[in-house]
Design a protein around this motif. Sequence first.
Motif, PDB file in Angstrom:
ATOM      1  N   VAL A 170       0.836  -1.201   0.000  1.00  0.00           N
ATOM      2  CA  VAL A 170       0.000   0.000   0.000  1.00  0.00           C
ATOM      3  C   VAL A 170       0.872   1.252   0.000  1.00  0.00           C
ATOM      4  O   VAL A 170       0.587   2.232  -0.715  1.00  0.00           O
ATOM      5  CB  VAL A 170      -0.957  -0.009   1.208  1.00  0.00           C
ATOM      6  N   GLU A 171       1.949   1.228   0.759  1.00  0.00           N
ATOM      7  CA  GLU A 171       2.860   2.377   0.778  1.00  0.00           C
ATOM      8  C   GLU A 171       3.434   2.633  -0.615  1.00  0.00           C
ATOM      9  O   GLU A 171       3.466   3.781  -1.093  1.00  0.00           O
ATOM     10  CB  GLU A 171       3.992   2.116   1.774  1.00  0.00           C
ATOM     11  N   ALA A 172       3.886   1.577  -1.284  1.00  0.00           N
ATOM     12  CA  ALA A 172       4.444   1.734  -2.626  1.00  0.00           C
ATOM     13  C   ALA A 172       3.370   2.167  -3.613  1.00  0.00           C
ATOM     14  O   ALA A 172       3.615   2.991  -4.500  1.00  0.00           O
ATOM     15  CB  ALA A 172       5.087   0.423  -3.073  1.00  0.00           C
ATOM     16  N   ALA A 173       2.167   1.610  -3.473  1.00  0.00           N
ATOM     17  CA  ALA A 173       1.071   1.951  -4.383  1.00  0.00           C
ATOM     18  C   ALA A 173       0.703   3.426  -4.266  1.00  0.00           C
ATOM     19  O   ALA A 173       0.460   4.095  -5.278  1.00  0.00           O
ATOM     20  CB  ALA A 173      -0.140   1.067  -4.085  1.00  0.00           C
ATOM     21  N   ARG A 174       0.646   3.928  -3.061  1.00  0.00           N
ATOM     22  CA  ARG A 174       0.326   5.343  -2.874  1.00  0.00           C
ATOM     23  C   ARG A 174       1.394   6.231  -3.491  1.00  0.00           C
ATOM     24  O   ARG A 174       1.099   7.285  -4.066  1.00  0.00           O
ATOM     25  CB  ARG A 174       0.174   5.643  -1.388  1.00  0.00           C
ATOM     26  N   ALA A 175       2.659   5.797  -3.414  1.00  0.00           N
ATOM     27  CA  ALA A 175       3.753   6.600  -3.957  1.00  0.00           C
ATOM     28  C   ALA A 175       3.760   6.602  -5.480  1.00  0.00           C
ATOM     29  O   ALA A 175       4.039   7.635  -6.103  1.00  0.00           O
ATOM     30  CB  ALA A 175       5.087   6.077  -3.424  1.00  0.00           C
ATOM     31  N   MET A 176       3.452   5.473  -6.102  1.00  0.00           N
ATOM     32  CA  MET A 176       3.530   5.391  -7.574  1.00  0.00           C
ATOM     33  C   MET A 176       2.213   5.711  -8.269  1.00  0.00           C
ATOM     34  O   MET A 176       2.162   5.843  -9.483  1.00  0.00           O
ATOM     35  CB  MET A 176       4.036   4.010  -7.998  1.00  0.00           C
ATOM     36  N   GLY A 177       1.114   5.813  -7.507  1.00  0.00           N
ATOM     37  CA  GLY A 177      -0.162   6.136  -8.112  1.00  0.00           C
ATOM     38  C   GLY A 177      -0.981   4.936  -8.522  1.00  0.00           C
ATOM     39  O   GLY A 177      -1.813   5.026  -9.428  1.00  0.00           O
ATOM     40  N   LEU A 178      -0.804   3.815  -7.859  1.00  0.00           N
ATOM     41  CA  LEU A 178      -1.512   2.577  -8.171  1.00  0.00           C
ATOM     42  C   LEU A 178      -2.730   2.427  -7.260  1.00  0.00           C
ATOM     43  O   LEU A 178      -2.629   2.592  -6.043  1.00  0.00           O
ATOM     44  CB  LEU A 178      -0.581   1.382  -7.980  1.00  0.00           C
ATOM     45  N   THR A 179      -3.885   2.124  -7.842  1.00  0.00           N
ATOM     46  CA  THR A 179      -5.076   1.830  -7.053  1.00  0.00           C
ATOM     47  C   THR A 179      -5.031   0.366  -6.618  1.00  0.00           C
ATOM     48  O   THR A 179      -4.946  -0.528  -7.458  1.00  0.00           O
ATOM     49  CB  THR A 179      -6.360   2.076  -7.870  1.00  0.00           C
ATOM     50  N   VAL A 180      -5.074   0.131  -5.317  1.00  0.00           N
ATOM     51  CA  VAL A 180      -5.074  -1.236  -4.782  1.00  0.00           C
ATOM     52  C   VAL A 180      -6.408  -1.502  -4.103  1.00  0.00           C
ATOM     53  O   VAL A 180      -6.827  -0.761  -3.213  1.00  0.00           O
ATOM     54  CB  VAL A 180      -3.916  -1.452  -3.789  1.00  0.00           C
ATOM     55  N   ILE A 181      -7.062  -2.564  -4.546  1.00  0.00           N
ATOM     56  CA  ILE A 181      -8.352  -2.983  -4.007  1.00  0.00           C
ATOM     57  C   ILE A 181      -8.214  -4.388  -3.453  1.00  0.00           C
ATOM     58  O   ILE A 181      -7.649  -5.270  -4.106  1.00  0.00           O
ATOM     59  CB  ILE A 181      -9.433  -2.956  -5.111  1.00  0.00           C
ATOM     60  N   GLY A 182      -8.709  -4.602  -2.254  1.00  0.00           N
ATOM     61  CA  GLY A 182      -8.652  -5.914  -1.633  1.00  0.00           C
ATOM     62  C   GLY A 182     -10.016  -6.382  -1.163  1.00  0.00           C
ATOM     63  O   GLY A 182     -10.981  -5.606  -1.134  1.00  0.00           O
ATOM     64  N   PHE A 183     -10.098  -7.648  -0.808  1.00  0.00           N
ATOM     65  CA  PHE A 183     -11.335  -8.262  -0.315  1.00  0.00           C
ATOM     66  C   PHE A 183     -12.502  -8.009  -1.270  1.00  0.00           C
ATOM     67  O   PHE A 183     -13.623  -7.731  -0.831  1.00  0.00           O
ATOM     68  CB  PHE A 183     -11.669  -7.762   1.088  1.00  0.00           C
ATOM     69  N   ALA A 184     -12.231  -8.087  -2.581  1.00  0.00           N
ATOM     70  CA  ALA A 184     -13.284  -7.918  -3.581  1.00  0.00           C
ATOM     71  C   ALA A 184     -14.084  -9.215  -3.659  1.00  0.00           C
ATOM     72  O   ALA A 184     -13.727 -10.148  -4.365  1.00  0.00           O
ATOM     73  CB  ALA A 184     -12.683  -7.575  -4.937  1.00  0.00           C
ATOM     74  N   ARG A 185     -15.156  -9.261  -2.907  1.00  0.00           N
ATOM     75  CA  ARG A 185     -15.963 -10.477  -2.795  1.00  0.00           C
ATOM     76  C   ARG A 185     -17.442 -10.106  -2.808  1.00  0.00           C
ATOM     77  O   ARG A 185     -17.880  -9.274  -2.006  1.00  0.00           O
ATOM     78  CB  ARG A 185     -15.633 -11.233  -1.509  1.00  0.00           C
ATOM     79  N   GLY A 186     -18.174 -10.724  -3.714  1.00  0.00           N
ATOM     80  CA  GLY A 186     -19.603 -10.452  -3.785  1.00  0.00           C
ATOM     81  C   GLY A 186     -19.879  -9.013  -4.149  1.00  0.00           C
ATOM     82  O   GLY A 186     -19.502  -8.546  -5.229  1.00  0.00           O
ATOM     83  N   SER A 187     -20.499  -8.274  -3.235  1.00  0.00           N
ATOM     84  CA  SER A 187     -20.862  -6.881  -3.506  1.00  0.00           C
ATOM     85  C   SER A 187     -20.022  -5.888  -2.716  1.00  0.00           C
ATOM     86  O   SER A 187     -20.363  -4.713  -2.639  1.00  0.00           O
ATOM     87  CB  SER A 187     -22.347  -6.660  -3.174  1.00  0.00           C
ATOM     88  N   ARG A 188     -18.879  -6.356  -2.145  1.00  0.00           N
ATOM     89  CA  ARG A 188     -18.082  -5.482  -1.291  1.00  0.00           C
ATOM     90  C   ARG A 188     -16.614  -5.523  -1.690  1.00  0.00           C
ATOM     91  O   ARG A 188     -16.127  -6.513  -2.240  1.00  0.00           O
ATOM     92  CB  ARG A 188     -18.219  -5.907   0.180  1.00  0.00           C
TER      93      ARG A 188
END
Length: 260
Positions: free
Chosen positions: A223-241
Amino acid sequence: MNGQGALKSQVWRMSLGQTPRLVEDMLADERPWAIVLGGEEATRLMVSPGEDMAALAAGYGLTMGWLALEGPLPAVVVDAPGRRVLVAGPLLPRPEQGPRGAGGGPTGPAAAKPLADDLRLELATALGLIEAMARGQALFAQTGASHGAAIFDACGAPLAVAEDVGRHNALDKAVGAAWLAGALGRARIAALSGRVSLEMALKAGRVGLQMVVSVSAPTAAAVEAARAMGLTVIGFARGSRLNVYSHPQRLVVDGRPFHA
């Protein structure tokens, strides 16, 4: 072997109150393969062997930052008897020397180019990416012992789906398959079946992906690296959440890009 990367085996199946039974089951195959870049063995990986070894080698070299995305595609030769893949092409300097993690990547933070921000994806589309990836996981359906990765364009249309016993390998296979097919320039999103580690975030960022969607969680370093480089990170993508850990502006909620 029955199908790509699966082997038949006998197992004892047991349940409380029932007599144990000896049955036939499928196990995921796992073998060491060497990746040879420019005549030098770059690494040996434990992989699910199959017809996607060329994609694995090309994707590995690309996501590690050793092959250039721009310019001609590399020549890839699969030496199945020798369990190695030879990749010939102009190599970039290898800036990451020293210890490496389990996926071949660095064990600490590494520089990554800032990513473009032209992706806007409907929340419902993002939620459907995991299911779209799962439809291509034939090895997991057989064995329950493989990871999946899929690459999508900006509309959520699949460009490549791959599986492997290693989650890093699965991502490299998907990236390599899209690259060798000439489709990586349209790639914007990766869907993953396992956790988003620092290595996985860096691999995605190095090839210009703007979003990673996973059924599992990211690590703090990712998450730290993603915020620095501009990457959207999504987790726990299950069902409708789902959970969004970085750069949520790429998600469209109720018809409008989300602003925290």
